[in-house]
Design an enzyme around this catalytic site. Structure first.
Site, PDB file in Angstrom:
ATOM      1  N   ASP A   1      35.671   2.127  -9.565  1.00  0.00           N
ATOM      2  CA  ASP A   1      35.303   0.752  -9.252  1.00  0.00           C
ATOM      3  C   ASP A   1      36.043   0.303  -8.008  1.00  0.00           C
ATOM      4  OD1 ASP A   1      34.516  -2.117  -9.680  1.00  0.00           O
ATOM      5  OD2 ASP A   1      33.850  -1.310 -11.591  1.00  0.00           O
TER       6      ASP A   1
ATOM      7  N   HIS B   1      36.084  -7.260  -9.423  1.00  0.00           N
ATOM      8  CA  HIS B   1      35.131  -6.484 -10.212  1.00  0.00           C
ATOM      9  C   HIS B   1      35.809  -5.334 -10.958  1.00  0.00           C
ATOM     10  CE1 HIS B   1      31.722  -3.699 -10.926  1.00  0.00           C
ATOM     11  NE2 HIS B   1      30.973  -4.780 -10.913  1.00  0.00           N
TER      12      HIS B   1
ATOM     13  N   SER C   1      27.235  -4.224 -15.143  1.00  0.00           N
ATOM     14  CA  SER C   1      28.625  -3.801 -14.914  1.00  0.00           C
ATOM     15  C   SER C   1      29.506  -4.182 -16.083  1.00  0.00           C
ATOM     16  CB  SER C   1      29.176  -4.466 -13.643  1.00  0.00           C
ATOM     17  OG  SER C   1      28.712  -3.843 -12.499  1.00  0.00           O
TER      18      SER C   1
END
EC number: 2.4.1.15
Length: 1387
Positions: free
Chosen positions: A755, A828, A1172
């Site tokens: 990520d 994220h 996600s």
């Protein structure tokens, strides 16, 4: 090397190309017509006049043949042409017993033949209506005669069996590579037979009508796959009849065609024709290949020869864009939308006009396609107002359009060739076309103009081959019949002296690189002191030495000796390129170009000469085929700080040069080497790429300059956070402390997260009370900016970052946009990492106190290994998402495997599905599968459009996104007393009084475009109208939080964000900077209705509160990408769904909750939505199962999760989509995951790594295989991969699959089969009772699915095995009947 013995002095009239020859032939036809009409005299300066000086280079024999053919066509009475097609060019509507109304139909064939003046045309075909009575038949025949049409009357049963059955259910899917219905072979043969008999009977009925109206000398032209038997029927009656047949669809490769039971009969029937025509060279080659491979006939450059009879085969351009399933029209429009999204400056300057002819309007599939296109067009018009579609055209305008539609392959160098299914590629090419340099635009336009004005539909019809069937063909090279005169290649005398001088210069090295073979090179250059590179660089020698090969080791050349003709079978299934020049056709192994060879050639020269200093000057001159112009790219200077330009074809020019400096090696001049961009061969990539290619024997090609995976809203909206207050896990029936205790809370399971990095200071990553790092761990803690070894601990046991791929594309990372280290500046990566394995942290809440509780990852004691592969996009806001280059992804996966992780969680994907060989995640994950590592990936956020999911490989676990049973309700009270329930997590509150309400479209500044007036885009609102009011904005263009920023800038008191229609009831919440709430599309319409009913609309947004046990839940989110899996329709994807809407998880304190630069706030936990967020939920479940069952395979773990999933919500009803409609397995896969049940599934579907290698053999994607693995001659069918679900894309008979289950429940147990298939579908198992005596015992069974009266309106049902008191093992089956688009499901 120009020069051949057929050259003569070139003049303006010399036809040098096929284009010029066609122009000449057209003028000859006009000349002959005018000569016979007696109204035109030849001009003395006519370049095509026999007396013209410019005609001296014509081949006299060829010219005379053409003139003769032309005169024969116009000798006083026109020759008759009988056009035979399934449908007549008119539609008939019965007005009475003996009265009919006729209307001309729109279509490419009609428009083409209306322009054919040389023939007197008659149409023969079915009128499209059933006329059982004699009176009606006579009346219709009379009416049609006035239109020069002759009807064939077919009864309803024949039409059903012949047209709906054999033509549309069997031939059409097969010819479009959809395959035959999957069913038992014997049953297939039986069910096909009745339809094939009807097909032959119908063709004979057409033949009978033709024979009734045939006159000697007529030419009969048969059309399309409906009438493949007709040429044989006609020839059996009259062997002298001139018959042509043209196919208006693709013709599949021989491997596909051989699956047809009637394959040989159809081929021999078509071969009865004198001339067979196809759209493209490839289709013609496929046909010839099928004849040689299946019938054992001889293929020639002209066609197919059978016992002395030659059937000519031709490729003829005819482009028609119907609103068809395989035209890629929705993808084309979506690409235009993507272009407008990424290029705002073009929104008011460019218009897309898409014209498509409706077809098969009574078929549900096509009705849905039409509806889908209309919906997309409406959405884009609403956002940008620049798309025009669904307009009627007059008939002649349509004919003109057909002259160019679908002609990209034939236009060649003048066109920008793209894959219409690749939305990103099309969008990029649109951008390139609009910004194309003027000189290139002019060059392309000239090429296209000349081609299109010559290759009109009328020209196609006139030259299809009527003359070819009557006269002997002659071409410009002097080839007649099967006689081909070889060109004699000689070096021109005027080149010899200067070449000799250059070769004698000791400071100059000459390299001659040619496609010619070694003997020709020796004959022409053997006396010069230079280097020769023959056969496109495959062979190399200095003239004083021997030939050596520079061929890459893995290049397969077995096909060379077997090539007899370019159109015959031996090369049809080989990995080859057929490269056409103006006067040549070459066959090469894929990837062989002069540009790919030059790197190897220079390496040999440098080594041979022992060169130590850089080459200071390179001059590259040549007239190459377009495919070889990459040799210039090799020497072009590289601009390291810019992204690679989109691929575009080069327009051929007479000659081109490239001049540059070239470094000998990195050690010699690394700075110089860095300044040049080179297209390398695979061997060069292996030597020079920033990272080594993935280990484990897997082969892959990497092009890091151009390719990358994306993370963030720009591709998959892969933004997201996980809700750590335990709610999302409770909703998923994690099983609380019982399951966690049994799994040791995931202790010592190592989860790799690929990520954007991690914020290590978050309390979610505390290692307090954790045991030492497992001894199996082999990874490192890589230091970088703001990250050192102390940031790793017993929780985050390893961290790495990969930036070379990113920097290769964009240059150095901007320090203000990202950390060059494992540290996360985006949020994220921190979010997904804490979702999967964050520690239990009490008292956590989002900004404003929402969702307060204990934050926890799914496997709170599991270890985390962080692999930062995603980086901030340069010069855009963080809300635009990150980019994850292929090169960095592949290296990260490789390191994760070597470091010793057990589970890999990847919340990343691509814009659209990729073939496994092109999919970096699939490539890397296959290597992970070899090491028994579970790889879990996001399905993507491209919903609700079908067939949009990414990560489709069957060795991946693909996760969709659904909702939680929690809401953040913020009621809106309107001035008329209505209450609208919105949702928000904004911590800003309004006062208690009512506020004026205004629509955004009524408060915009004058410059705002019409289609953007309701969007609240930056600098669009007028502060004088907005100040102190609540503004109603619509979702669509721009970000949700960005709309709030604009309202705040304009002085608004608050805003209401209304969903677009495509978002339905899905409400994603955001931490807005002002009082705000989100409402559904229907509630947005209701608010607007109230505002339109009063002159002074008022409203108040009440503070939000957290509501638990919200119903219905879960439902499928609108953004979650959908199936079907277009890479392999038999593999049902996604696999599973999990919470992905409004998930709370840890956050990077370097990022605001909105990711906007205008937002100064910082938070420790934040809400996010996307697949996600759902992906790490399933990754955590896999980690817990791995902790409980450490010896299970990755396939077994995935099976346990899938077969225990649920498809009902908390109301006890079927899971719905965001709009309340019943969801399908294309949305949720096996269902919503239930980890507590997955830990003890009873039975599992297991599959070994070897099984997946065999699967790759079956689908023909063998480039992924280890070089030591050899595919069996007959690999197992893809449907029999032991997968926990399966799909039946075309159920049209009995369908049988085999599965094997392994007992992992109780040692002695009995499972009974049960099923609830949709009405009209039968599902049975054999055996239907499975007895087990021990753990680990395997049992195989056969599932048979057969249709009766399939009802597409009936909701899904299920099948499975169950014990009496403990286990239920459910398997999802997705069924689609032929001619039915709606998916019916059985599980």
């Amino acid at each position: 090397m120009p020069g051949n013995k057929y050259n003569c002095s070139p003049g303006p009239g010399t036809p040098r190309t096929r284009l010029e020859r066609l122009l000449r032939e057209r003028e000859l036809r006009k000349f002959n017509k005018s000569l016979n009409d007696g109204d035109t005299e030849l001009s003395s300066n006519d370049p095509f006049s026999p007396d013209s000086e410019n005609s001296t280079c014509f081949n006299d024999e060829e010219s005379l043949d053409s003139i003769s053919a032309g005169r024969n066509s116009f000798d006083g009475s026109k020759q008759r042409l009988l056009v035979v097609a399934n449908r007549l060019p008119v539609s008939a509507v019965r007005r009475g017993e003996d009265s009919w109304h006729l209307e001309i139909s729109v279509g490419g064939l009609v428009s083409a033949l209306l322009g054919v003046k040389e023939f007197e045309t008659r149409w023969i075909g079915w009128a499209g209506v059933n006329v059982p009575d004699e009176i009606g038949q006579k009346a219709l025949t009379k009416a049609l005669a006035e239109k020069r049409c002759i009807p064939v009357f077919l009864d309803e049963e024949i039409v059903h069996q012949y047209y709906n059955g054999y033509c549309n259910n069997i031939l059409w899917p097969l010819f479009h590579y959809l395959g035959l219905p999957q069913e038992d072979r014997l049953a297939t043969t039986r069910s096909f037979q009745s339809q094939f008999d009807a097909y032959k009977k119908a063709n004979q009925m057409f033949a009978d009508v033709v024979n009734q109206h045939y006159e000697e000398g007529d030419v009969v032209w048969c059309h399309d796959y409906h009438l493949m038997f007709l040429p044989k029927c006609l020839k059996e009656r009259n062997s002298k009849m001139k018959v042509g047949w043209f196919l208006h669809t693709p013709f599949p490769s021989s491997e596909i065609h051989r699956t047809l039971p009637s394959r040989s009969e159809l081929l021999r029937s078509v071969l009865a024709a004198d001339l067979v025509g196809f759209h493209t060279y490839d289709y013609a080659r496929h046909f010839v290949s099928a004849c040689t491979r299946i019938l054992g006939l001889e293929g020639t450059p002209e066609g197919v020869e059978d016992q002395g009879k030659l059937t000519r085969v031709a490729a003829v351009m005819l482009g028609v864009d119907r609103l068809d399933m395989i035209k890629g029209i929705p993808q084309k429009i979506l690409a235009f939308e993507k272009f407008l999204e990424e290029n705002p400056s073009w929104r008011d300057k460019v218009v897309l006009l898409q014209i498509a002819v409706p077809t098969r309007t009574d078929v549900p599939e096509y009705q849905k396609l039409t509806s889908q296109v209309h919906e997309i067009v409406g959405r884009i018009n609403g956002r940008f107002g620049t798309l025009t579609a669904d307009r009627s055209l007059d008939f002649h305008a349509l004919c003109a359009l057909y002259a160019v539609t679908g002609a990209a392959q034939s236009l060649g160098a003048g066109a920008i060739l793209v894959n219409p299914w690749n939305i990103t590629e099309v969008a990029s090419s649109i951008g390139y076309a609009l910004n194309m340099p003027a000189d290139e635009r002019e060059k392309r336009h000239h090429h296209n103009f000349m081609h299109v004005t010559t290759h009109t539909s009328q020209e196609w019809a006139a030259t299809f081959g009527f003359n070819a069937t009557l006269t002997e063909p002659v071409d410009i090279l002097g080839r007649k019949g099967s006689q081909i005169k070889e060109l004699e290649l000689k070096l021109r005398p005027d080149v010899q002296v200067p070449l000799k001088k250059l070769c004698d210069d000791p400071n100059t090295t000459i390299v001659v690189l040619s496609g010619s073979d070694r003997s020709i090179m020796d004959d022409n250059f053997g006396d010069y002191n230079l280097w020769l590179a023959a056969e496109n660089g495959m062979f190399l020698r200095v003239t004083s030495g021997d030939w050596m090969t520079t061929m890459p080791e893995n290049l397969n050349m077995d096909w060379v000796d077997s090539v007899k003709h370019l159109w015959t079978g031996p090369i049809s299934n080989a990995s080859l390129d057929v490269v056409q020049g103006s006067r040549s056709v070459e066959v090469r192994a894929v990837g062989v170009t002069k540009g790919a060879a030059i790197d190897r050639i220079l390496g040999e020269i440098v080594h041979n000469k022992g060169m130590k200093e850089p080459i200071d000057y390179v001059l590259c001159i040549g007239h190459f085929l377009a495919k070889d112009e990459d040799i210039y790219t090799f020497f072009e200077p590289e601009l390291p700080a810019e992204a690679a330009a989109p691929l575009r074809p080069q327009v051929p020019t007479p000659a081109r040069t490239s001049v540059s400096k070239l470094a000998v090696s990195k050690s010699a001049s690394s700075k110089s080497a860095a300044r040049f961009k080179k297209q390398r061969s695979m061997s060069a990539i292996e030597r020079n790429t920033s990272y080594p290619v993935v280990a484990g024997g897997l082969q892959c090609s990497m092009v890091p300059e151009r390719t990358s995976l994306h993370e963030g809203s720009s591709v998959l909206d892969l933004q997201g956070l996980k809700e750590r207050n335990g709610i999302s896990w409770d909703s998923s029936k994690m099983g609380g402390k019982d399951l966690l205790a049994k799994a040791g809370y995931g202790k010592d399971v190592i989860i790799g997260v690929l990520d954007s990095g991690v914020w290590p200071e978050s309390t979610s990553f505390s290692d307090e009370g954790m045991e030492p790092v497992p001894q199996s761990w082999k990874g490192i803690c890589q230091e970088g900016v703001a990250f050192n070894s102390s940031h790793c601990n017993k929780k985050i046991i390893g961290a790495r970052y990969y930036v070379k791929g990113f920097e290769h594309i964009y240059g150095k990372v901007n320090a203000s946009e990202d950390y060059v280290s494992p540290r996360d500046m985006d949020g994220h990566g921190t979010h997904t990492a804490s979702t999967v394995a964050g520690r239990q942290v009490p008292g956590v809440a989002a900004l404003g106190g929402f969702a307060k509780g204990t934050a926890s990852g799914g496997a709170p004691m599991a270890r985390l290994a962080i692999y930062k592969v995603c980086w901030a996009k340069p010069n855009v806001t963080k809300a635009s998402g990150n980019i994850c280059p292929f090169e960095d992804m592949l290296k990260g996966l490789d390191d994760a495997i070597g470091d010793g992780v057990h589970v890999i969680s990847i919340s990343i994907g691509v814009d659209s599905p990729l073939q496994y060989e092109d999919d970096v995640l699939a490539i890397g994950a296959l290597n992970a599968a070899k090491h028994n590592i579970v790889v879990v990936c996001s399905a993507g956020n491209r919903g609700p459009t079908p067939a949009t999911l990414s990560n489709t490989a069957p060795w991946l676990t693909t996760v969709a996104a659904s909702s939680l049973d929690r809401a953040f309700l913020a009621p809106i009270k309107l001035g008329n007393g209505w209450k609208i329930m919105g949702q928000t997590v904004s911590d800003n509150k309004l006062g208690n009084q009512m506020y004026p309400l205004i629509k955004a479209e009524d408060a915009v500044l004058p410059h705002v475009l019409q289609n953007e007036k309701g969007q609240c885009l930056p600098n669009s609102l007028d502060p004088n109208m907005v100040k102190g009011k609540i503004v109603v904005c619509w979702r669509g263009t721009g970000t949700r939080v960005g709309k709030g920023i604009e309202v705040k800038r304009a002085g608004g008191a608050g805003f209401i964000l209304a969903n677009s229609k495509s978002n339905g009831n899905e409400l994603a919440v955001d931490s807005h900077l002002l009082p705000a709430t989100a409402v559904t599309y229907k509630d947005g319409i209701k608010i607007v209705e109230y505002m339109n009913s009063t002159q002074k609309p008022m409203a108040i947004i009440n503070p939000a509160r957290t509501v638990m046990h919200y119903k219905p839940a879960p439902f499928m989110t609108a953004f979650s990408a959908r199936g079907p899996n277009v890479v392999d329709l038999n593999i049902l994807k996604p696999d599973i769904t999990a919470p992905g809407l409004n998930i709370l998880a840890a956050w990077s304190e370097a990022s605001s909750p909105t990711k906007l630069a205008e937002d100064p706030r910082r938070v420790k936990y934040n809400f996010e939505s996307g697949t996600s967020m759902s992906c790490p939920h399933v990754s955590a479940a896999a980690a817990l199962i791995r902790a409980i069952h450490p010896k299970w395979s990755f396939s077994a773990i995935r099976s346990a999760i899938m077969t225990t999933a649920q498809t009902t919500n908390n109301l006890g009803e079927e899971i719905t989509d965001d709009s309340g409609n019943a969801a399908t397995p294309f949305q949720y896969g096996a269902g919503h995951f239930q980890p507590i049940k997955a830990a003890d599934p009873g039975l599992i579907y297991d599959a070994s790594f070897h099984d997946y290698l065999l699967y790759l053999c079956s689908v023909g994607q063998t480039k992924l295989l280890d070089r030591t693995f050899k595919c069996p001659e007959h690999p197992p069918s893809t449907v029999n991969l032991n997968y926990p679900s399966f799909a039946i894309p075309n159920l049209n008979g009995t369908f049988t699959i085999w599965r094997t289950v392994t007992n992992v429940g109780r040692s002695k147990s009995t499972y009974l089969f049960h099923s609830k298939p949709p009405p009209g579908v039968h599902v049975k198992a054999s055996p239907n009772i499975l007895h087990f005596n021990r753990l680990g015992q395997k049992k195989s069974f056969k599932i048979t699915v057969s249709p009766a009266d399939f009802d597409s309106t009936v909701p899904r049902s299920n099948y499975g095995f169950a014990t009496e008191n403990h286990y239920t093992v459910v398997t999802i089956v997705n069924i689609r009947a032929i001619q039915k688009l709606d998916a019916q499901n059985s599980k």
